[in-house]
Structure formats: C-alpha cells, structure tokens
Design an enzyme around this catalytic site. Structure first.
Site, mmCIF file in Angstrom:
data_model
loop_
_atom_site.group_PDB
_atom_site.id
_atom_site.type_symbol
_atom_site.label_atom_id
_atom_site.label_comp_id
_atom_site.label_asym_id
_atom_site.label_seq_id
_atom_site.Cartn_x
_atom_site.Cartn_y
_atom_site.Cartn_z
ATOM 1 N N SER A 43 15.515 4.037 10.847
ATOM 2 C CA SER A 43 15.936 3.431 9.112
ATOM 3 C C SER A 43 15.252 4.344 8.266
ATOM 4 C CB SER A 43 15.275 2.230 9.084
ATOM 5 O OG SER A 43 16.137 1.170 9.721
ATOM 6 N N LYS B 74 9.924 -8.339 5.325
ATOM 7 C CA LYS B 74 10.737 -9.155 6.341
ATOM 8 C C LYS B 74 11.542 -10.237 5.572
ATOM 9 C CE LYS B 74 11.700 -8.587 10.685
ATOM 10 N NZ LYS B 74 11.653 -7.586 11.634
ATOM 11 N N HIS C 159 0.887 -1.069 0.078
ATOM 12 C CA HIS C 159 0.065 -0.043 0.157
ATOM 13 C C HIS C 159 0.772 1.168 0.013
ATOM 14 C CE1 HIS C 159 1.001 0.056 4.226
ATOM 15 N NE2 HIS C 159 0.464 1.109 4.298
#
Ligand code: GLU
Length: 470
Positions: free
Chosen positions: A361, A105, A64
C-alpha cells in the site's frame, strides 16, 4: 482460563508485556497506546423501500506519523473496540516494516452478503462522504485500504467519491490504496499480504538454529501447512506455499474444513468450492464439519488467516503445529500465546507477518504521489545496459548464452518485479530486526513481545523527536 478482557485490552496487554523492556517513561508509553481520534458515525441509506441506519467507524490510533493508514472492514461483528484494536495493531505494524504512517482502521457494521452490489455502492459512497466531511480521509491525513469483506471494488467507489468532492486535487488517487490497477492501483497489491506471509515464514524457516529447536529442517519444501481462510489473504498465502513445494494438508472456511495428510491440490479445491459452493466434499479429503477443528489438525505450520481470537484458551492446548504464522490480525488471544509458548510453539506475530499488505500500500501511495508507474523511467535503460554488458562478456569469452538465459539477464524490471523485490527485502529485513531483539532479550520472551519492543522503540523515539514531552 476465561477471557475477561476485550480485543483492544488484549493488544494493550501485549504492549505492556513488551514496554518493560523499553526505556520510555510512563507518559510516552501511555500516549503510544492511546487511540488519538475515534469517529463513530450513523447514517441513513435507502435499502429497497426502507431506510436503514448504518453504524460505522474510523479510528486513527496514532498521529506520530501522517497519514494514518489501515483498512476498512465490512462485518456484522464490527464494533468500536475491535476497530480500536485493529487500528493500534496498524501503528505497530507500520513501525515494524518501516512504513512512515500512523495506524488507522475503519469498519462498517454490515454483512455485505445481505446487500446487492448497488446497495453496497450506496453504503460505501455515503461512508466515504462522511469521512470527507469530517476530514478523516486524504492523501496526507488518513489513507484507508481493503480489509476483511472489502476489496478493489470498494476502494474504487471511495476514490471516486473523494475525487468528486475534491475537484482539482491532483493527488486525490493517493487518498486510498488497494485500488484496481486501472484505477491507480499498483501491480502486486492484491497478493501482497499472502506473499508477505510466505516471505516472512520462509525467512523464519531458513534459520537452522531456530528450526532445530522446533525439531524441523530448514526450508519450505515438504513442510505440512494448514491455512484457515480462503479469502484474499489466506488464498494467496496458501498459493505461494503450494507453488513453492509445501504440502497443504488442511484448509478451512466458514462452512467447514478439509484435511488430507498426503496434501490437497489447492487449485482443484478452489475450483471445487466455486462449483459446489463449499469446500466440503473434496475428493480424497476428510470433512471437518466444525471449521475450527481444522486448526487442531497435525501440521508443521498453521496459518490462521481469517478473523481474530480463533485460537484461545479453549483450544490452544490441542494445536499441533510447531509454527503459527498469524495471517489475520489478532488470531491468537494472550492466553493462547501463553499456552502455546509453554509448548514451545513458534508464533510469528501478525503485526510483522501480515504487513505485506500495508507495505505494498505504501508503494501504491508513492506511485500515486509521484504520478508515474514504477519502472517507467528505467526499465529500458536497464535492458540496454544489460544487453551491452552481455555482448561484451560474450565477445571477451567467445561464448554465447542460450536464448532463455539472454531473456533473463537482459530483462529490465516491470512494476510488479520492483514491488515484489521491495516487499521481499522489507519482510527479510524486518524479520531480522525482530529476531535480533529476541536474541538481545536472550530468547526469554516470545517473538510477539520482541516485535512490540521494536515497534515501541520506533514510535517512542518519534514522539520524543516531535518534542511534545518537553
Ligand atoms: N487491512 C490491511 C491490514 O490490516 C492492509 C492495510 C493497508 O494496506 O493500509 O494490514
């Protein structure tokens, strides 16, 4: 109460619990929950004089928002379900802290301790080139980071592999975060998850009504804390609590745990472990041979900062902490949530509490895309302005500040100052978003459910705005 479902199904259960408090139709909810792309790979690497076939994964849970974002873990327990669950948690995590990424991940099914550094480099570079081949990595596609068993070293190998396969790609550094500062990293990323945990729990502990309900006073000073895991996340969480006046009463690592009701000198424990190879045998502390026993010791705040499912139906009723701050991803099973919820324990959920890593990050990714260090353009300007204001105030009042006050007032922000303040603001703001939702639901649900509602609302709106459900 046996656990009869997987980690991913556990995440789905938590999602479903929250979804009923949102306005989205079933199709949107199903789309939010689903893993968009799953890449399972096997590749050969020569280890010693043998060829070993390595199993690895990259899961992109949600597109998304792009790029996808999330760490890569090295562990012998890596499997598809685990990577899917962790990728899903990343989607909700990014939404909660308003970081514009979808969840992802990765994992390599190895025990890194069984390989030399050279072998690990070979495995890592091969994994990176597999991701490049399938277009599963890139500054606008999918941006990995460290996770359990990986760190700056692995990120360096990956960015170097990526850049050499994409010559001339000016934004190549932004293909991965958690890099060492010398390789395009950002100051403050290493300690970011631990610091975020500290900021998050500090915020929760600052609200008088909530602390009163737990029978606790406000503030961090004097709170008794147990931390499980002395890896990057657990160590830094413990460090920030310790440096800010909390009493670290228990610490656990895989070889066992130690407990001292009067407090453990954190830096001495770390030095002891470095010299003896074990946390056990620390002077003045009680040894707990079974590491998991440490979680059950008397304390105010328990921070499981290692792996998933460590608090479950088998031990939840023995937990004595009043607050559990989830440093790891998924350390509590849904059954544990239920048992602890009934006991009135406050659970600060992973997808908020450990989001400091991905928040910083995001700052690193922005730094890489803008090709300039934070503070480079404005540090000196701020210092000059502060000096002018200070000298004007001094001449108007006829008073002079001390040298140390002068240094403090005039100081323009370094990169790490900006990163810390951006992280602090994020953790404070997001805590209140979750708590406001919790109040809106009349405190009938736990904070995890409230956090899921916040996340689902944001991702759901994004899907609606994408116009894919006409
Ligand atoms: N692996 C970390 C997490 O689970 C960091 C992810 C990132 O920085 O992208 O949140």
């Amino acid at each position: 109460m046996e656990q009869h479902y997987s980690f991913f199904q556990g995440v789905e259960r938590n999602f479903d619990k929250a979804a009923k408090y949102t306005r989205f139709e079933a199709g949107i909810l199903e789309q939010i929950k689903a893993c968009n792309s799953i890449y399972k790979m096997k590749f050969p690497v020569k280890i010693g004089d043998k060829i070993e076939v390595i199993e690895a994964y990259r899961v992109q849970h949600s597109h998304h928002k792009l790029p996808c974002k999330g760490g890569i873990r090295y562990s012998i327990d890596v499997n598809q379900d685990e990577v899917m669950a962790l990728a899903a948690l990343m989607t909700y995590k990014c939404a909660i802290v308003n970081v514009p990424f979808g969840g992802g991940k990765g994992g390599i099914k190895i025990n890194p301790k069984n390989y030399t550094v050279f072998e690990l480099e070979k495995i890592t570079r091969r994994y990176a080139s597999e991701l490049v081949k399938k277009n599963f990595i890139g500054p606008g596609i999918d941006v990995p980071a460290p996770d359990y068993g990986t760190g700056g070293r692995e990120m360096s190998w990956i960015v170097d592999t990526y850049a050499s396969l994409k010559p001339g790609e000016v934004d190549a550094l932004a293909c991965i975060t958690g890099k060492p500062v010398t390789q395009g990293g950002v100051n403050g990323r290493t300690e970011a998850t631990g610091l975020g945990i500290y900021y998050g729990i500090r915020e929760a502990c600052g609200i008088e009504d909530d602390m009163k309900a737990l029978g606790l006073t406000t503030g961090i000073k004097g709170k008794r804390v147990v931390v499980q895991g002395l890896g990057n996340v657990g160590y830094h969480a413990a460090k920030f609590f310790y440096d800010n006046g909390a009493i670290i009463v228990g610490l656990a690592e895989y070889e066992g745990g130690i407990y001292n009701a009067n407090g453990l000198a954190l830096y001495d424990v770390v030095a002891h472990r470095k010299s003896t190879g074990s946390i056990l045998g620390f002077p003045g502390a009680t040894d707990l041979k079974n590491s998991l026993e440490t979680l059950e010791m008397d304390c105010d705040i328990l921070i499981p900062a290692a792996l998933e499912n460590v608090v479950n139906a088998s031990n939840a009723d023995r937990i004595k902490a009043k607050i559990i701050g989830e440093g790891a991803n998924g350390p509590l099973t849904p059954e544990a949530d239920e048992i602890l919820g009934k006991k009135g324990v406050m659970i600060i959920p992973d997808m908020y509490l450990n989001a400091g890593g991905v928040t910083v990050s995001y700052f690193e990714w922005l730094k890489n895309l803008s090709h300039v260090r934070f503070g480079r353009m404005d540090k000196r300007f701020s210092e000059n302005q502060n000096a002018t204001i200070l000298s004007t105030v001094e001449s108007l009042t006829g008073k002079k500040v001390t040298d140390s006050e002068r240094r403090q007032i005039q100081h323009g922000p370094d990169e790490v100052d900006l990163v810390y303040s951006g992280l602090e603001d994020t953790m404070i703001g997001s805590y209140h978003e979750i708590r406001d939702q919790w109040i809106k639901l009349e405190k009938k649900v736990d904070l995890r459910t409230a956090a899921f509602v916040v996340a689902i609302n944001k991702v759901g709106v994004a899907y609606e705005e994408l116009g894919i459900f006409p």
